[in-house]
Scaffold this motif. Sequence first.
Motif, PDB file in Angstrom:
ATOM      1  N   PRO A   1      55.348  40.694  39.731  1.00  0.00           N
ATOM      2  CA  PRO A   1      54.069  41.221  39.228  1.00  0.00           C
ATOM      3  C   PRO A   1      53.922  42.696  39.581  1.00  0.00           C
ATOM      4  O   PRO A   1      54.335  43.135  40.661  1.00  0.00           O
ATOM      5  CB  PRO A   1      53.030  40.374  39.970  1.00  0.00           C
ATOM      6  CG  PRO A   1      53.746  39.125  40.366  1.00  0.00           C
ATOM      7  CD  PRO A   1      55.155  39.548  40.640  1.00  0.00           C
TER       8      PRO A   1
ATOM      9  N   PRO B   1      50.219  38.329  35.553  1.00  0.00           N
ATOM     10  CA  PRO B   1      49.321  38.568  36.688  1.00  0.00           C
ATOM     11  C   PRO B   1      49.763  39.807  37.466  1.00  0.00           C
ATOM     12  O   PRO B   1      50.877  40.309  37.276  1.00  0.00           O
ATOM     13  CB  PRO B   1      49.467  37.302  37.531  1.00  0.00           C
ATOM     14  CG  PRO B   1      50.876  36.862  37.264  1.00  0.00           C
ATOM     15  CD  PRO B   1      51.131  37.197  35.810  1.00  0.00           C
TER      16      PRO B   1
ATOM     17  N   THR C   1      49.394  42.145  41.392  1.00  0.00           N
ATOM     18  CA  THR C   1      48.938  42.336  42.765  1.00  0.00           C
ATOM     19  C   THR C   1      47.908  43.465  42.749  1.00  0.00           C
ATOM     20  O   THR C   1      48.215  44.573  42.299  1.00  0.00           O
ATOM     21  CB  THR C   1      50.111  42.708  43.688  1.00  0.00           C
ATOM     22  OG1 THR C   1      50.959  41.572  43.845  1.00  0.00           O
ATOM     23  CG2 THR C   1      49.618  43.147  45.060  1.00  0.00           C
TER      24      THR C   1
ATOM     25  N   GLU D   1      44.022  33.192  37.905  1.00  0.00           N
ATOM     26  CA  GLU D   1      45.369  33.181  37.324  1.00  0.00           C
ATOM     27  C   GLU D   1      45.869  34.589  37.012  1.00  0.00           C
ATOM     28  O   GLU D   1      47.076  34.805  36.813  1.00  0.00           O
ATOM     29  CB  GLU D   1      45.390  32.327  36.055  1.00  0.00           C
ATOM     30  CG  GLU D   1      44.747  32.945  34.831  1.00  0.00           C
ATOM     31  CD  GLU D   1      43.218  32.881  34.801  1.00  0.00           C
ATOM     32  OE1 GLU D   1      42.622  33.356  33.819  1.00  0.00           O
ATOM     33  OE2 GLU D   1      42.620  32.353  35.771  1.00  0.00           O
TER      34      GLU D   1
ATOM     35  N   SER E   1      48.026  37.754  41.408  1.00  0.00           N
ATOM     36  CA  SER E   1      49.081  37.094  42.195  1.00  0.00           C
ATOM     37  C   SER E   1      48.841  37.247  43.685  1.00  0.00           C
ATOM     38  O   SER E   1      49.191  36.361  44.471  1.00  0.00           O
ATOM     39  CB  SER E   1      50.454  37.647  41.826  1.00  0.00           C
ATOM     40  OG  SER E   1      50.512  39.049  42.060  1.00  0.00           O
ATOM     41  N   SER E   2      48.261  38.356  44.106  1.00  0.00           N
ATOM     42  CA  SER E   2      47.877  38.580  45.501  1.00  0.00           C
ATOM     43  C   SER E   2      46.876  39.718  45.532  1.00  0.00           C
ATOM     44  O   SER E   2      46.719  40.464  44.552  1.00  0.00           O
ATOM     45  CB  SER E   2      49.090  38.885  46.391  1.00  0.00           C
ATOM     46  OG  SER E   2      49.818  39.998  45.914  1.00  0.00           O
TER      47      SER E   2
ATOM     48  N   GLY F   1      44.867  32.612  46.583  1.00  0.00           N
ATOM     49  CA  GLY F   1      46.107  33.366  46.717  1.00  0.00           C
ATOM     50  C   GLY F   1      46.142  34.197  47.983  1.00  0.00           C
ATOM     51  O   GLY F   1      45.139  34.354  48.692  1.00  0.00           O
TER      52      GLY F   1
ATOM     53  N   GLY G   1      55.266  37.897  44.700  1.00  0.00           N
ATOM     54  CA  GLY G   1      54.859  37.328  43.426  1.00  0.00           C
ATOM     55  C   GLY G   1      54.460  35.897  43.552  1.00  0.00           C
ATOM     56  O   GLY G   1      54.103  35.231  42.603  1.00  0.00           O
TER      57      GLY G   1
END
Length: 265
Positions: A21, A85, A87, A107, A110-111, A204, A265
Amino acid sequence: MKLNVVSRGPDTEGPNSRTLPPIVLLHGLFGRARNLGYFQRRLAVTRRTLAIDLRNHGDSPHGQMDYTSMAFDLMETLAEHDALPATLVGHSMGGKAAMTLALSRPEAVSSLLIADIPPARTGHGSFTLGEAMLRIEFPSYLNRAAADEMLLEAIQDADIRNLMLQNLRLGENPGWVIGLAEIVDSMTNIEGWPYIPEGHSYDGPTLFLAGETSPYIRAEDHPAMRRLFPNHGFEVIEKAGHWLHVENPARFLQLVEDFTAAFPG
């Protein structure tokens, strides 16, 4: 609202440069994407990165502000750039926009790394500063030295004043290039925190960073951080206040690099 994006990728593509990501950098109030250029260049050695001008900032369009709208801006912009997605790394106002997106569309994220802002109402002089900036009367011509002197009364910290100077149009017909009137008019929303329905959370990987001398993240904010972001960590950056990435950039970069490496990811 589609936002202005500064994209930067690895000079040479590694095996994960396109599959991981992207890292998205979000500035705080009165900031802009290019303020984060140093961190973007370092992260872009191995990862695709996007630094974004939030609405009313940098080269993005102007309009009324609230975090639901700003999260939608991000979703629309990242989708257009095939960057979902992602970060999200957000400072202050950018952190609130990132948290709102993560909670409403998990969704898409990712972080999440949040720099010196809690999921709560905050306010430490931004409205007063914005009003003071609106009252400034500009001469017919303005150079950088004179602009720095002009802002000195409202902004004593030289590093912060230097960042604010980037929001000025210098030379003939000087003035603010940001949507300052819209920002001041929306300050209650900017300092606020949107309603999050019971049961909503982002599960996440999340990291909150706090400046050692900053008043923004308080002890009473931690229960909401645990409830909304149950898989979060917390780190304090020494020798830094709210503008922790300006006051201790080396430590800030180290923590961002460690986090994005640990949760790629």
